[in-house]
Design an enzyme around this catalytic site. Structure first.
Site, PDB file in Angstrom:
ATOM      1  N   PHE A   1     -29.054 -36.710  -5.827  1.00  0.00           N
ATOM      2  CA  PHE A   1     -29.074 -36.252  -4.428  1.00  0.00           C
ATOM      3  C   PHE A   1     -30.434 -35.720  -3.984  1.00  0.00           C
ATOM      4  O   PHE A   1     -30.545 -34.920  -3.066  1.00  0.00           O
ATOM      5  CB  PHE A   1     -27.948 -35.233  -4.155  1.00  0.00           C
ATOM      6  CG  PHE A   1     -26.616 -35.931  -4.063  1.00  0.00           C
ATOM      7  CD1 PHE A   1     -25.981 -36.404  -5.194  1.00  0.00           C
ATOM      8  CD2 PHE A   1     -26.043 -36.185  -2.830  1.00  0.00           C
ATOM      9  CE1 PHE A   1     -24.789 -37.107  -5.116  1.00  0.00           C
ATOM     10  CE2 PHE A   1     -24.853 -36.890  -2.736  1.00  0.00           C
ATOM     11  CZ  PHE A   1     -24.231 -37.338  -3.884  1.00  0.00           C
ATOM     12  N   LEU A   2     -31.487 -36.183  -4.667  1.00  0.00           N
ATOM     13  CA  LEU A   2     -32.853 -35.849  -4.239  1.00  0.00           C
ATOM     14  C   LEU A   2     -33.558 -37.134  -3.798  1.00  0.00           C
ATOM     15  O   LEU A   2     -34.752 -37.286  -4.023  1.00  0.00           O
ATOM     16  CB  LEU A   2     -33.630 -35.178  -5.381  1.00  0.00           C
ATOM     17  CG  LEU A   2     -33.090 -33.839  -5.904  1.00  0.00           C
ATOM     18  CD1 LEU A   2     -33.981 -33.289  -7.007  1.00  0.00           C
ATOM     19  CD2 LEU A   2     -32.964 -32.807  -4.777  1.00  0.00           C
TER      20      LEU A   2
ATOM     21  N   CYS B   1     -17.386 -37.445   5.126  1.00  0.00           N
ATOM     22  CA  CYS B   1     -17.296 -36.120   4.482  1.00  0.00           C
ATOM     23  C   CYS B   1     -18.448 -35.178   4.813  1.00  0.00           C
ATOM     24  O   CYS B   1     -18.244 -34.138   5.429  1.00  0.00           O
ATOM     25  CB  CYS B   1     -17.211 -36.291   2.977  1.00  0.00           C
ATOM     26  SG  CYS B   1     -15.646 -36.994   2.450  1.00  0.00           S
TER      27      CYS B   1
ATOM     28  N   ALA C   1     -34.898 -39.424  -0.838  1.00  0.00           N
ATOM     29  CA  ALA C   1     -35.240 -39.334   0.588  1.00  0.00           C
ATOM     30  C   ALA C   1     -34.832 -40.614   1.301  1.00  0.00           C
ATOM     31  O   ALA C   1     -34.710 -41.669   0.695  1.00  0.00           O
ATOM     32  CB  ALA C   1     -36.740 -39.108   0.732  1.00  0.00           C
TER      33      ALA C   1
ATOM     34  N   LYS D   1     -19.025 -33.726   8.542  1.00  0.00           N
ATOM     35  CA  LYS D   1     -17.976 -32.831   9.044  1.00  0.00           C
ATOM     36  C   LYS D   1     -17.781 -31.615   8.127  1.00  0.00           C
ATOM     37  O   LYS D   1     -17.444 -30.535   8.594  1.00  0.00           O
ATOM     38  CB  LYS D   1     -16.673 -33.584   9.260  1.00  0.00           C
ATOM     39  CG  LYS D   1     -15.817 -33.768   8.045  1.00  0.00           C
ATOM     40  CD  LYS D   1     -14.461 -34.344   8.391  1.00  0.00           C
ATOM     41  CE  LYS D   1     -13.722 -34.788   7.149  1.00  0.00           C
ATOM     42  NZ  LYS D   1     -13.403 -33.728   6.204  1.00  0.00           N
TER      43      LYS D   1
ATOM     44  N   GLY E   1     -24.493 -39.560   5.910  1.00  0.00           N
ATOM     45  CA  GLY E   1     -23.482 -39.840   6.935  1.00  0.00           C
ATOM     46  C   GLY E   1     -22.124 -39.893   6.261  1.00  0.00           C
ATOM     47  O   GLY E   1     -21.938 -39.304   5.198  1.00  0.00           O
TER      48      GLY E   1
ATOM     49  N   LYS F   1     -14.627 -26.661  -2.614  1.00  0.00           N
ATOM     50  CA  LYS F   1     -14.804 -28.026  -2.111  1.00  0.00           C
ATOM     51  C   LYS F   1     -15.909 -28.116  -1.055  1.00  0.00           C
ATOM     52  O   LYS F   1     -16.849 -28.891  -1.165  1.00  0.00           O
ATOM     53  CB  LYS F   1     -13.475 -28.542  -1.539  1.00  0.00           C
ATOM     54  CG  LYS F   1     -13.567 -29.852  -0.784  1.00  0.00           C
ATOM     55  CD  LYS F   1     -14.064 -30.981  -1.670  1.00  0.00           C
ATOM     56  CE  LYS F   1     -14.584 -32.152  -0.908  1.00  0.00           C
ATOM     57  NZ  LYS F   1     -13.593 -33.094  -0.493  1.00  0.00           N
TER      58      LYS F   1
ATOM     59  N   THR G   1      -9.624 -31.714   2.532  1.00  0.00           N
ATOM     60  CA  THR G   1     -10.655 -30.679   2.651  1.00  0.00           C
ATOM     61  C   THR G   1     -10.328 -29.795   3.848  1.00  0.00           C
ATOM     62  O   THR G   1     -10.260 -30.287   4.973  1.00  0.00           O
ATOM     63  CB  THR G   1     -12.022 -31.344   2.855  1.00  0.00           C
ATOM     64  OG1 THR G   1     -12.216 -32.260   1.788  1.00  0.00           O
ATOM     65  CG2 THR G   1     -13.140 -30.324   2.866  1.00  0.00           C
TER      66      THR G   1
HETATM   67  C1  UDX Z   1     -19.107 -37.126  -0.808  1.00  0.00           C
HETATM   68  C2  UDX Z   1     -19.123 -36.358  -2.144  1.00  0.00           C
HETATM   69  O1  UDX Z   1     -20.062 -36.962  -3.037  1.00  0.00           O
HETATM   70  C3  UDX Z   1     -17.726 -36.320  -2.747  1.00  0.00           C
HETATM   71  O2  UDX Z   1     -17.726 -35.537  -3.914  1.00  0.00           O
HETATM   72  C4  UDX Z   1     -16.758 -35.757  -1.728  1.00  0.00           C
HETATM   73  O3  UDX Z   1     -15.433 -35.732  -2.234  1.00  0.00           O
HETATM   74  C5  UDX Z   1     -16.811 -36.551  -0.427  1.00  0.00           C
HETATM   75  O4  UDX Z   1     -18.153 -36.557   0.055  1.00  0.00           O
HETATM   76  P1  UDX Z   1     -19.199 -39.673  -0.040  1.00  0.00           P
HETATM   77  O5  UDX Z   1     -19.093 -39.196   1.368  1.00  0.00           O
HETATM   78  O6  UDX Z   1     -18.352 -40.834  -0.449  1.00  0.00           O
HETATM   79  O7  UDX Z   1     -18.820 -38.495  -1.072  1.00  0.00           O
HETATM   80  O8  UDX Z   1     -20.727 -40.077  -0.278  1.00  0.00           O
HETATM   81  P2  UDX Z   1     -21.958 -39.733  -1.238  1.00  0.00           P
HETATM   82  O9  UDX Z   1     -22.113 -40.794  -2.249  1.00  0.00           O
HETATM   83  O10 UDX Z   1     -21.883 -38.352  -1.735  1.00  0.00           O
HETATM   84  O11 UDX Z   1     -23.161 -39.906  -0.198  1.00  0.00           O
HETATM   85  C6  UDX Z   1     -23.198 -39.182   1.034  1.00  0.00           C
HETATM   86  C7  UDX Z   1     -24.369 -39.564   1.891  1.00  0.00           C
HETATM   87  O12 UDX Z   1     -25.577 -39.012   1.375  1.00  0.00           O
HETATM   88  C8  UDX Z   1     -24.642 -41.057   2.035  1.00  0.00           C
HETATM   89  O13 UDX Z   1     -24.915 -41.320   3.397  1.00  0.00           O
HETATM   90  C9  UDX Z   1     -25.860 -41.302   1.157  1.00  0.00           C
HETATM   91  O14 UDX Z   1     -26.635 -42.394   1.620  1.00  0.00           O
HETATM   92  C10 UDX Z   1     -26.616 -39.992   1.320  1.00  0.00           C
HETATM   93  N1  UDX Z   1     -27.508 -39.647   0.202  1.00  0.00           N
HETATM   94  C11 UDX Z   1     -26.989 -39.405  -1.045  1.00  0.00           C
HETATM   95  C12 UDX Z   1     -28.875 -39.528   0.409  1.00  0.00           C
HETATM   96  O15 UDX Z   1     -29.376 -39.744   1.520  1.00  0.00           O
HETATM   97  N2  UDX Z   1     -29.682 -39.156  -0.629  1.00  0.00           N
HETATM   98  C13 UDX Z   1     -29.202 -38.887  -1.880  1.00  0.00           C
HETATM   99  O16 UDX Z   1     -30.008 -38.539  -2.761  1.00  0.00           O
HETATM  100  C14 UDX Z   1     -27.810 -39.024  -2.090  1.00  0.00           C
END
Ligand code: UDX
Length: 456
Positions: free
Chosen positions: A275-276, A286, A278, A289, A283, A230, A122
């Protein structure tokens, strides 16, 4: 058949190398860290990723996967080179491109034939142009530069590699992209006909994965568009999370339940439910940063995007918000003993980088009498950022024993399925803080606990 080199043996590079070598390609996996390469040579990875080891073993046993620390050994014979090295953030939030530049320079001096150089790390938009210059300064051979960002999520990296949502290919030379497409077509053919017996640790985690394998969805773009796709995708997902968490605070203030709210909101197909959720916030290696890198990218181009500042601010506020909500129960927490369950940034990974759970544990150390913590696999990696004041335990039972408050900070299945009757007997107090809204609130309250969630 083309020979491949993958530079960087992290999640991105190791999974790609494992897939390509199993799909029949001679694949060098190159990393400057001898310890990591030595582990991969034994047929396993140096980090935890569900199901990956059987594919590494498959690659090594087939004689197609060559882990190495030598650019001199890997690059001169390779036709297509993937760059998968890390892009950590600088102190000011911008992307640290020193590893990428070093890897490009080390490659360029060993290029003695025309190659395709595929950037999978990235990077901020504009980086490709700078790297093309490095090749022009170091070799007179033709180097076709392609941006091919990865979208794999930790914990499901193998599945995402076998069945990517899309394959973005951005370049000035669209004709050359056919050569890169061939590699992804080969991975698709391998995935379709995979012998699950050979990859049993993967198949046991993702039992019905074969039904999910789709034909590759190629998206062809300019170099700059691919780079921007990305970071924008990650920043948008992070925005969904922070938007949800901000709304969760309003739910708390108004008596609504954020899970019910987002069930209703996410039912709109234009929005979607993912991704909705709470909780403590995002963290990992990815999202934090990538969001801060994109903020710098906007600033460098004199373009405003105030939304992203809000995304960071909301995320930062969540651990403190949860503690304030806990304190609003009325009891003083200074003399309390607390157990934190979960330290990884999400379940299914040993990765604790920028984990909100670790941030919460560290916040608590100065505010309560004692903090204990347990994680099924991330304790070693969490130690890096964890305050010395946090006592790590070797089991869940030991963690919850004699504490007043249990906080679920990462929603590992073993915590969701915990025997709460037994936990209550072991505990001194009766407060459960559900930092990921992963428990059945009514059930917990019916067992005689006080329940604290995020927005519910
Ligand atoms: C992410 C992207 O999903 C991926 O496409 C990219 O290539 C790299 O970054 P990743 O960092 O492995 O992948 O984690 P992901 O499963 O996306 O979750 C990221 C963070 O969001 C986690 O800390 C998770 O607990 C949090 N999260 C996710 C929430 O708090 N709420 C949600 O609804 C979804």
């Amino acid at each position: 058949m083309k020979q491949i080199t993958i530079i960087g043996s992290g999640y991105v590079g190791t999974t790609l190398a494992a897939m390509l070598s199993n799909s029949g390609y001679q694949t060098y996996l190159l990393d400057i860290d001898q310890t990591k390469i030595d582990i991969i040579k034994t047929g396993k990875s140096h980090f935890f990723e569900a199901g990956l080891d059987s594919f590494i073993t498959g690659g090594i046993d087939s004689g197609n996967l060559f882990p190495t620390v030598s650019y001199e050994e890997a690059i001169p014979g390779s036709d297509i080179i993937f760059s998968c090295v890390g892009t950590p953030d600088n102190r000011d939030g911008s992307s640290n491109l020193s590893f990428i530049k070093k890897a490009t320079e080390s490659t360029a001096v060993h290029v003695f034939k025309d190659i395709i150089f595929v950037q999978r790390s990235t990077v901020p938009v504009g980086t490709g142009r700078e790297l093309i210059q490095i090749f022009e300064n170091n070799t007179n051979k033709k180097v076709t530069y392609v941006s091919n960002p990865e979208f794999l999520a930790e914990g499901r990296a193998v599945l995402d590699s076998l069945n990517p949502s899309r394959i973005v290919l951005g370049s000035d030379d669209q004709k050359k992209l056919e050569d890169v497409q061939q590699l992804f077509n080969a991975i698709y053919n391998f995935a379709k006909d995979i012998d699950v017996k050979e990859f049993s640790d993967f198949a046991s985690t993702y039992s019905n994965f074969k039904t999910k394998i789709n034909e590759p969805n190629y998206i062809f773009t300019s170099l700059e568009s691919a780079e921007l796709i990305k970071v924008t995708a990650n920043a948008f997902l992070a925005t969904k999370i922070s938007f949800t968490n901000a709304t969760a605070k309003l739910a708390d203030a108004s008596g609504a339940d954020i899970t019910e709210v987002m069930n209703g909101v996410g039912a709109d197909p234009r929005i979607g439910r993912s991704f909705l959720y709470a909780g403590l916030g995002f963290g990992g290696g990815c999202f934090p940063k990538d969001v801060s890198g994109l903020i710098s990218n906007f600033k460098d181009n004199n373009v405003a995007n105030p939304i992203l500042d809000g995304v960071v601010e909301v995320n930062k506020s969540m651990p403190e918000y949860l503690l304030r909500k806990l304190q609003s129960l009325g009891s003083e927490i200074r003399d309390k003993k607390v157990a934190i369950l979960g330290l990884s940034f999400k379940p299914g990974t040993s990765d604790a980088r920028k984990s909100q759970s670790v941030i919460l544990a560290n916040l608590l150390v100065d505010r309560v009498d004692k903090v204990k913590a347990f994680d099924p696999i991330a304790m070693e990696e969490a130690k890096h950022d964890l305050s010395k004041g946090v006592e790590l335990t070797s089991s869940i039972e030991e963690a919850v024993k004699s504490v007043d408050i249990v906080i679920i900070a990462t929603e590992w299945p073993i915590f969701k399925e915990l025997d709460w009757v037994l936990a209550k007997e072991l505990m001194n107090g009766n407060i459960i803080v559900d930092g990921r809204n992963c428990l059945n609130k009514e059930e917990i309250i019916n067992l005689g606990f006080e329940y604290v969630g995020v927005g519910r």
